[in-house]
Enzyme design. Structure first.
Site, short mmCIF file in Angstrom:
data_model
loop_
_atom_site.label_atom_id
_atom_site.label_comp_id
_atom_site.label_asym_id
_atom_site.label_seq_id
_atom_site.Cartn_x
_atom_site.Cartn_y
_atom_site.Cartn_z
N CYS A 13 69.39 -7.37 -16.24
CA CYS A 13 68.70 -8.70 -15.11
C CYS A 13 69.11 -10.47 -15.26
O CYS A 13 69.24 -10.08 -16.81
CB CYS A 13 67.32 -8.34 -14.63
SG CYS A 13 66.36 -9.43 -14.33
N CYS A 25 59.67 -0.43 -17.97
CA CYS A 25 61.01 -0.95 -17.79
C CYS A 25 62.32 -1.79 -18.60
O CYS A 25 62.03 -1.95 -19.35
CB CYS A 25 61.31 -1.53 -16.42
SG CYS A 25 60.68 -3.31 -16.75
N CYS A 55 60.28 5.26 -10.33
CA CYS A 55 60.68 4.36 -10.26
C CYS A 55 61.81 4.33 -10.79
O CYS A 55 62.85 4.83 -11.73
CB CYS A 55 59.69 3.21 -11.62
SG CYS A 55 60.08 2.20 -12.24
N ASN A 57 52.33 -4.24 -21.45
CA ASN A 57 53.23 -3.03 -22.43
C ASN A 57 54.17 -3.56 -23.46
O ASN A 57 54.74 -5.35 -23.91
CB ASN A 57 54.66 -3.41 -21.80
CG ASN A 57 54.23 -1.44 -21.30
OD1 ASN A 57 53.53 -0.26 -21.34
ND2 ASN A 57 54.26 -1.53 -19.72
N GLU A 67 67.51 3.09 -15.91
CA GLU A 67 66.88 4.21 -16.05
C GLU A 67 66.50 3.58 -14.98
O GLU A 67 66.18 3.53 -13.77
CB GLU A 67 65.71 2.79 -17.44
CG GLU A 67 66.41 2.70 -18.99
CD GLU A 67 65.30 2.39 -19.04
OE1 GLU A 67 65.60 1.67 -19.86
OE2 GLU A 67 63.97 2.44 -18.72
N GLY A 127 66.30 -4.66 -12.59
CA GLY A 127 67.09 -5.90 -12.25
C GLY A 127 65.75 -6.33 -10.72
O GLY A 127 64.98 -5.62 -10.80
N GLU A 128 66.75 -7.26 -10.12
CA GLU A 128 65.16 -8.54 -9.39
C GLU A 128 66.10 -7.41 -7.87
O GLU A 128 67.54 -7.95 -7.14
CB GLU A 128 65.50 -9.60 -9.11
CG GLU A 128 65.11 -10.77 -8.06
CD GLU A 128 64.17 -9.70 -7.60
OE1 GLU A 128 63.89 -9.72 -8.48
OE2 GLU A 128 63.99 -9.92 -6.67
N CYS A 174 62.61 -13.72 -17.24
CA CYS A 174 61.45 -13.10 -17.62
C CYS A 174 60.70 -12.75 -19.51
O CYS A 174 61.42 -11.75 -19.37
CB CYS A 174 60.58 -12.08 -16.81
SG CYS A 174 60.81 -12.36 -14.76
N CYS A 192 59.54 -9.72 -20.91
CA CYS A 192 60.23 -8.69 -19.86
C CYS A 192 61.50 -7.79 -20.80
O CYS A 192 62.26 -8.37 -20.37
CB CYS A 192 60.82 -8.47 -18.23
SG CYS A 192 61.54 -7.00 -17.35
N SER A 247 55.58 -10.28 -7.97
CA SER A 247 55.28 -10.10 -9.67
C SER A 247 54.79 -11.40 -10.10
O SER A 247 55.64 -12.66 -10.30
CB SER A 247 56.71 -10.38 -10.98
OG SER A 247 57.24 -8.94 -10.96
N LEU A 248 53.56 -11.64 -10.24
CA LEU A 248 52.93 -13.44 -10.23
C LEU A 248 52.42 -13.45 -11.33
O LEU A 248 52.64 -14.67 -11.44
CB LEU A 248 51.52 -12.80 -9.09
CG LEU A 248 51.40 -14.79 -9.36
CD1 LEU A 248 51.80 -15.63 -7.98
CD2 LEU A 248 49.64 -14.37 -8.07
N HIS A 249 51.65 -12.34 -11.75
CA HIS A 249 52.04 -13.35 -13.01
C HIS A 249 50.64 -14.39 -13.72
O HIS A 249 50.41 -14.49 -14.93
CB HIS A 249 52.97 -13.29 -14.38
CG HIS A 249 53.59 -11.08 -14.36
ND1 HIS A 249 52.48 -10.45 -14.09
CD2 HIS A 249 55.19 -11.38 -14.26
CE1 HIS A 249 53.54 -9.48 -13.57
NE2 HIS A 249 54.69 -9.77 -13.84
N SER A 296 59.19 -4.62 -5.10
CA SER A 296 58.77 -5.69 -6.64
C SER A 296 59.50 -6.65 -6.59
O SER A 296 61.11 -6.60 -6.90
CB SER A 296 58.29 -4.71 -7.40
OG SER A 296 57.47 -5.93 -8.45
N1 SAH Z 1 62.82 -7.92 -10.90
C1 SAH Z 1 61.44 -7.55 -9.96
C2 SAH Z 1 61.11 -5.57 -10.45
C3 SAH Z 1 61.06 -4.99 -11.83
S1 SAH Z 1 59.40 -4.58 -11.43
C4 SAH Z 1 60.12 -8.04 -10.54
O1 SAH Z 1 60.13 -8.88 -11.13
O2 SAH Z 1 59.31 -7.74 -9.50
C5 SAH Z 1 58.72 -4.14 -12.83
C6 SAH Z 1 57.08 -5.01 -13.41
O3 SAH Z 1 56.57 -5.19 -14.31
C7 SAH Z 1 57.38 -6.36 -12.52
O4 SAH Z 1 55.84 -7.02 -11.87
C8 SAH Z 1 57.55 -6.95 -14.45
O5 SAH Z 1 57.14 -8.36 -13.87
C9 SAH Z 1 56.44 -6.22 -15.34
N2 SAH Z 1 56.75 -5.81 -16.66
C10 SAH Z 1 57.78 -6.31 -17.15
N3 SAH Z 1 57.30 -6.56 -18.50
C11 SAH Z 1 56.95 -6.17 -18.70
C12 SAH Z 1 55.98 -5.74 -19.63
N4 SAH Z 1 56.15 -5.89 -21.35
N5 SAH Z 1 54.46 -5.35 -19.86
C13 SAH Z 1 53.37 -5.61 -18.70
N6 SAH Z 1 54.24 -5.77 -17.84
C14 SAH Z 1 55.62 -6.04 -17.69
#
Ligand code: SAH
Length: 349
Positions: free
Chosen positions: A118, A336, A111, A296, A98, A165-166, A122, A125, A220-222, A197
């Protein structure tokens, strides 16, 4: 792949003009033709035959050694709310990835995905559900930008490597993609207009810092604490928050580029005042920017979005540079991995 012969053909769209030039010299052709060929490829030709300023003999020779297979649009959805366009592309081997075109005031942003699937796992995701299939080639990443522009008729000025993907796991191909897309004779998109990212592969962050690129690194810290982050992101069990932040600090010191931290806010999981405080503490020494993403919803997941505005205010009150990411394309599964996953489900796999 249409036939077995194609297997041995090489991917000319992943080659830099200098490399095409070396190849031409090796077969006794003029080096300058590389510039012409690279231009045609940048324009998105579907075959060597379209290269009208190249001799028929050379076109045939190129066609016998290289392939140009444009990706096909499998699905395209446009948001009625904000014009965001989501593409599902079919690659040469039948796999699908995508990309999303987002229209911002500062320009159009593509994007793009860096892998088919992947393996980071996570839990929030949609991209990771069925694991990693394979890395994308440099040209497959580039084609997402090129064909998004060609199909939509919209000039793309910014790129975020935030699709499926990463990117740092597919390091070499991603670096090559950056060289290609940044090339002055190619799409010529400046590094400062590109964000990459990562979920936090610390050795790869170290490696990236060696290249001293002007792109924006997003992490992507979260979650600011290991207990929460390990529950959300398996990678944290390998490289914990302290290790990640130390890699970020070294990256910042080496490149002088501020890092952006993505924080998908999840109700009752990572949105407490204590977590805001911890996060502020992590950001202080490196002047990091926190980009809060309203979570999301993913089908079948109990995780719910937290109050992004309130969390942002908390951070701002502590002097942290924090913003809430605008949600685009919420009516078209633009987060994504959602479209690929949905299409796979509808097709029964
Ligand atoms: N693998 C890389 C690139 C993906 S970027 C990474 O992890 O950074 C996509 C971003 O969207 C990442 O920060 C991911 O953690 C975030 N993401 C994935 N699913 C999500 C969701 N359901 N809601 C909000 N953010 C999400």
């Amino acid at each position: 792949m249409q036939n077995a012969e194609k297997e041995i053909k090489r991917d000319i769209k992943s080659m830099l003009p200098e490399e095409i030039g070396e190849y031409l010299v090796s077969i006794g052709e003029k080096k300058f033709r590389a510039g012409q060929i690279f231009k045609w490829l940048t324009m998105g030709v579907g075959s060597f035959d379209e290269m009208s300023n190249i001799s028929k003999a050379l076109r045939e020779r190129l066609d016998s050694e290289f392939y140009i297979v444009p990706p096909k649009v499998i699905r395209k959805q446009q948001s009625a709310i904000d014009g965001t366009i989501k593409y599902l592309w079919q690659l040469r081997d039948g796999n699908a990835v995508e990309s999303v075109l987002m229209k911002y005031e500062h320009g159009n942003t593509a994007c793009v995905s860096s892998q088919v699937g992947c393996r980071q796992g996570c839990i929030f995701c949609a991209s990771t559900g069925s694991g990693l299939v394979r890395n994308l080639t440099a040209s497959e990443i580039l084609d997402q930008v090129r064909y998004t522009e060609l199909d939509s008729g919209e000039k793309i000025s910014n790129i975020v490597l935030m699709g499926i993907g990463e990117p740092l796991e597919n390091f070499d191909n991603v670096m090559r993609f950056l060289q290609l897309v940044n090339h002055k004779d190619g799409m010529n998109i400046g590094m400062r207009h590109i964000s990459l990212s990562t979920c936090g592969l610390t050795e790869r962050i170290d490696k990236l810092s060696e290249y001293d690129l002007q792109l924006t690194l997003s992490i992507s810290l979260h979650a600011p604490d290991d207990e929460t982050r390990s529950k959300l992101m398996p990678i944290n069990k390998k490289h914990n928050v302290a290790q990640l932040m130390s890699a970020c600090r070294a990256y910042y010191e080496k490149t002088g580029r501020r890092i952006s931290f993505e924080y998908a806010l999840i109700d009752g999981v990572n949105d407490s005042p204590e977590q805001a405080k911890l996060l502020a503490k992590l950001m202080k020494p490196i002047g990091g920017h926190v980009n809060i993403i309203p979570l999301n919803n993913i089908e079948g997941s109990p995780l719910k979005p937290g109050d992004a505005k309130a969390f942002m205010n908390r951070l701002c009150d502590m002097g942290v540079n924090a913003t809430v990411r605008r949600r685009l394309g919420s009516d078209i599964d633009a987060a994504c991995g959602q479209l690929r996953r949905k299409t796979a489900k509808e097709n029964g796999n």
